[in-house]
Design a protein around this motif. Sequence first.
Motif: not given
Length: 318
Positions: A210, A214, A218, A225-227
């Motif tokens: 992740s 991410t 970015s 939140s992608l992470n």
Amino acid sequence: MPVTPPEPGDSFLLFRALPYDFDADLPLTLGPNVYLDSTPQSTLDSVDPPALADYVLPGYNLPGLGLTNCCLRCPATEPRPADLEPSDFFFNSIAALRLHAPLPIKIAGQFKLGPNDDLIQNPSLYQLTSVWQPEQNARYTSEDIHMAHEIAGRLLHVAQNSYRRLNSAVVLFAQVTCGHSKSLQMAYLALFAALDSLFVPQGNKAKTLSRRATNFLSHLTFPGSLNDWLQREYATGRNDLAHGVQDVVPWTRTRHSRAEAFGRLHEITRLCILGFISLDNSGLALHSASTGQHLQHFLDALDPASGGFIDGQRFWCD
């Protein structure tokens, strides 16, 4: 380079649906050895027996069914490697289209054009539907076709130069996005396998994957939140399926939350592949050949994805 007209020996891939807006006349070059061309309606109307037309394009002779007025054509006269068939070039180009923009595509069948007394040779039926697409009425333009042509050429370069990790990710993504997998769960696991092949996480794999994805994406705006989302999905959804904690339902009964998760995962994988094929050849060679800590340092040090294939891209998911 002028486009050769259709002639016996050419292969055709027919569609039940391919959303092209016809802002430029056909044929257009879509990839190595592949043109987006007009559907060979005169051939389908003339073939004997007519059932052959219904085999490669199901329902063609039914009244009122409608016709998708574009297809893919692979000319017999253009040189190609001996180990590649027209179907390889066709699906390479379809994967390129779906990488550039994930619009809905329904693939019918394929045939080779023969002489007047044997018009449809080597018929094949695929009946594949692209596995996920956003609920938008977008259509491919001639500019999109040009970009897909560039991507298709890059994909063929990746396959022929043994960039093994990236090629594995491309093959897995292509099988999923073109609709070869009929299982939501297997397609979902294949997308994570593609990301694993790109980012090769070690240790806490959910956290490492992740973080790397991410950082790589970015500059793009993810819904939330992608992470956090990817780490949670890897640790629960992916790992649960991989280790036998089943959540198995057919596509027709998929809960909205799982369909949404699949769409997000599809888009993360699609954009990461576009980012990797945008790397120069030396970067791809390092990614493919490195091992151990050398590879881990390379992946941790990756800059945000940039280049002609990913610049201007976005997440199509909500």
